[in-house]
Scaffold this active site. Structure first.
Site, PDB file in Angstrom:
ATOM      1  N   ASP A   1       1.031  -1.137  -0.235  1.00 30.02           N
ATOM      2  CA  ASP A   1      -0.107  -0.081  -0.097  1.00 30.02           C
ATOM      3  C   ASP A   1       0.756   1.160  -0.007  1.00 30.02           C
ATOM      4  OD1 ASP A   1      -2.208   1.392   0.020  1.00 30.02           O
ATOM      5  OD2 ASP A   1      -2.704   1.274   2.253  1.00 30.02           O
TER       6      ASP A   1
ATOM      7  N   ASN B   1      -7.319  -2.099   7.785  1.00 32.74           N
ATOM      8  CA  ASN B   1      -7.141  -1.052   9.106  1.00 32.74           C
ATOM      9  C   ASN B   1      -7.369   0.208   8.681  1.00 32.74           C
ATOM     10  OD1 ASN B   1      -4.929  -0.618   7.477  1.00 32.74           O
ATOM     11  ND2 ASN B   1      -3.539  -0.870   9.544  1.00 32.74           N
ATOM     12  N   HIS B   2      -7.789   0.613   7.347  1.00 37.37           N
ATOM     13  CA  HIS B   2      -8.249   1.948   6.818  1.00 37.37           C
ATOM     14  C   HIS B   2      -9.440   2.269   7.496  1.00 37.37           C
ATOM     15  CE1 HIS B   2      -5.484   1.036   3.109  1.00 37.37           C
ATOM     16  NE2 HIS B   2      -4.731   1.239   4.507  1.00 37.37           N
TER      17      HIS B   2
ATOM     18  N   GLU C   1     -12.805   8.719  10.574  1.00 38.42           N
ATOM     19  CA  GLU C   1     -13.365   8.791  11.955  1.00 38.42           C
ATOM     20  C   GLU C   1     -13.826  10.291  12.509  1.00 38.42           C
ATOM     21  OE1 GLU C   1     -11.136   6.173  14.095  1.00 38.42           O
ATOM     22  OE2 GLU C   1      -9.967   7.427  14.635  1.00 38.42           O
TER      23      GLU C   1
ATOM     24  N   HIS D   1       3.432   6.758   5.429  1.00 39.50           N
ATOM     25  CA  HIS D   1       4.453   5.833   5.699  1.00 39.50           C
ATOM     26  C   HIS D   1       4.319   4.914   4.455  1.00 39.50           C
ATOM     27  CE1 HIS D   1       0.505   5.079   7.914  1.00 39.50           C
ATOM     28  NE2 HIS D   1       0.500   3.854   7.282  1.00 39.50           N
ATOM     29  N   ASN D   2       4.884   3.888   4.530  1.00 35.66           N
ATOM     30  CA  ASN D   2       5.135   2.881   3.395  1.00 35.66           C
ATOM     31  C   ASN D   2       5.706   3.752   2.239  1.00 35.66           C
ATOM     32  OD1 ASN D   2       3.829   1.115   5.086  1.00 35.66           O
ATOM     33  ND2 ASN D   2       2.056   0.552   3.764  1.00 35.66           N
TER      34      ASN D   2
ATOM     35  N   GLY E   1      -3.983   5.026  17.635  1.00 34.48           N
ATOM     36  CA  GLY E   1      -3.946   3.693  18.414  1.00 34.48           C
ATOM     37  C   GLY E   1      -4.944   2.946  17.619  1.00 34.48           C
TER      38      GLY E   1
ATOM     39  N   HIS F   1       4.242   4.225  13.561  1.00 35.86           N
ATOM     40  CA  HIS F   1       3.073   4.494  12.690  1.00 35.86           C
ATOM     41  C   HIS F   1       1.718   4.212  13.268  1.00 35.86           C
ATOM     42  CE1 HIS F   1       2.216   0.494  11.263  1.00 35.86           C
ATOM     43  NE2 HIS F   1       1.542   0.705  10.381  1.00 35.86           N
TER      44      HIS F   1
ATOM     45  N   GLY G   1       0.577  -0.995  16.535  1.00 43.29           N
ATOM     46  CA  GLY G   1       1.215  -2.262  16.151  1.00 43.29           C
ATOM     47  C   GLY G   1       0.269  -3.552  16.528  1.00 43.29           C
TER      48      GLY G   1
END
Length: 478
Positions: free
Chosen positions: A152, A229-230, A233, A341-342, A375, A398, A401
């Site tokens: 990603d 996990n996308h 919110e 990130h990535n 989180g 990031h 985890g």
């Protein structure tokens, strides 16, 4: 009367063969030379079948008058010795070692034995991935590792802060839930009328063959989020640092936080160039996913351009998400923050030497650089300012985890158990599944405690209404 001219067969290209799994390097060049010289009148599908036969059984074609050179090139590449790893790994810095699984350590140790590796660090949210571990940071010399960047590409965080009292959230919960449902799309769904964006006019979409083929799909997915996990919110952010970059008074504000990446565009770029790297850079089995592309080569330059395009595309998606929600709220944000990130960056060390710094699930944390470390859906996220710690390669975690794999989560947790946890935390969730339950993540407070030398906290975000991929009612508390 004019005679109809027969069309010449479509010419077979290198990209077509690579997508079929044909090895790059000398076998690829030899194959194209042979078909364009001896078999140019064959239909394209017959050319492919012929080359596939040689690829499947090269030993049977070694003495063939025209296909022999191709068979020999394939056999020679198969027999070539892999690039040797260094006997001893280089040292690297570890943050929050007690919370990191053994798989992540093993992957980082292998990465530090690569001939191109120059420095590394492991963040406190680290866990096992493919190639470089999630939470791994690796500096290389003139080489980029597609799996060191990740699938990603350019996945990022984005936050908008509004001058709206936080009481608005509790009084307008149903309206805000509807805003999320109306203005966000996840997974395989998209908007009927995607908004345009300048990123779609970039020259890479016409100049790089693999990217050109992905343009239509990329346009359809503009402004949408992926699965896993996308999320998007609503929540509250407490600004704690009076000397903040936004000139905001200390206090609580309504905020939107989103996490997503480059969708199908990034995934296909990653898959294609990982295959190219693994064909041209043969490594021992345990290191094969760390195959790299030399930036001096055409493939290396192509990947670099495609990677940066995917990162900018991911940013454009976030901007559209926040624009839609700002319009729905009828407010312009007081401040916006984003980080990715990535990705791989060209950075210089203290001596002025340039390296390629891969952050696979790690936040840039150079001195004064702002970032967001979330989180879980039921725990705080943190707006942070980097301290520029050289030992961490100017990086931080990031997120929290994972401590539980997706399969383990689905086999261990139950819907009532998760709903009870969310109700206690006061969180409304639209979508999601058991594999993203709060319990599958590490304690974000412990993760933050392990990286006090890397970042300082500017503000704290508390999620309240979360939307993720899946059935809108799945995790909603009764």
């Amino acid at each position: 009367m004019k005679k109809n001219k027969s069309k010449a067969p479509a010419k077979l290209s290198a990209d077509s063969l690579l997508r079929l799994g044909f090895p790059s390097g000398k076998p690829l060049g030899t194959a194209l030379n042979i078909v364009h010289t001896y078999y140019k009148d064959l239909p394209k599908n017959h050319q492919i079948e012929l080359l596939q036969d040689v690829l499947d059984a090269p030993d049977q074609y070694q003495l063939h008058s025209t296909l022999g050179p191709l068979a020999l090139a394939i056999l020679a590449q198969k027999e070539a010795a892999p690039i040797a790893l260094k006997e001893q790994q280089q040292d690297y810095t570890i943050y929050g070692a007690s919370g990191i699984d053994e798989g992540a350590f093993r992957q980082m140790e292998i990465a530090m034995r690569l001939p191109v590796a120059r420095a590394g660090a492991l963040m406190p949210d680290a866990h096992q991935g493919y190639g470089l571990p999630i939470g791994g940071v690796l500096a290389t010399e003139n080489a980029v590792i597609p799996y060191g960047v990740g699938v990603d590409i350019g996945c990022r965080m984005s936050m908008s802060i509004y001058d709206i009292n936080t009481g608005f959230l509790s009084k307008n919960t149903e309206e805000l839930k509807k805003m999320l449902l109306d203005n966000t799309r996840f997974g395989h769904t998209s908007f009927k009328r995607p908004k345009g964006h300048d990123v779609m006019d970039r020259p890479e979409f016409s100049e790089i063959p693999i990217v050109r083929e992905l343009k239509d799909r990329a346009f359809l997915q503009l402004g949408t989020s992926g699965g896993g996990n996308h999320f998007v919110e609503f929540g509250t952010v407490d600004i704690k640092d009076a000397d903040n970059e936004f000139n905001l008074p200390v206090g609580s504000y309504l905020a939107v936080l989103s996490h997503s990446g480059s969708r199908g565009l990034g995934a296909n770029i990653a898959g294609y160039y990982t295959k190219v790297a693994m064909d041209s850079c043969r490594l021992p089995q345990e290191a094969k996913h760390l195959a790299w592309l030399d930036l001096a080569t055409e493939a290396g330059q192509e990947y670099w351009l495609a990677m940066n395009l995917a990162g900018d595309y991911a940013s454009a998606c976030h901007h559209q998400i926040h624009e839609r929600l700002s319009e729905a709220l009828g407010e312009s944000p007081l401040a916006t923050i984003e980080n990715h990130h990535n990705f791989a960056w060209k950075e210089k060390d203290a001596k002025g030497r340039e390296y390629i710094v891969h952050r696979k699930g790690a936040t840039p944390a150079g001195k004064g650089v702002l970032g967001i470390i979330p989180g879980s859906m039921a725990t705080p996220g943190f707006l942070v300012r980097g301290k520029g710690e050289a030992k961490a390669l100017n990086s931080a975690s990031h997120g929290a985890g994972r401590v539980m794999s997706r399969t383990q989560a689905k086999n261990t947790l139950s819907k009532p158990q998760v709903q009870k946890h969310l109700k206690k935390a006061g969180i409304e969730v639209l979508g999601s599944d058991l594999d993203e339950a709060p319990m599958v993540y590490k304690d974000i407070h412990q993760v933050m405690a392990a990286q006090q030398d890397l970042v300082e906290v500017v503000g704290v975000f508390n999620p309240k209404i979360v939307r993720m991929n899946g059935d809108e009612k799945y995790m909603e508390v009764d």
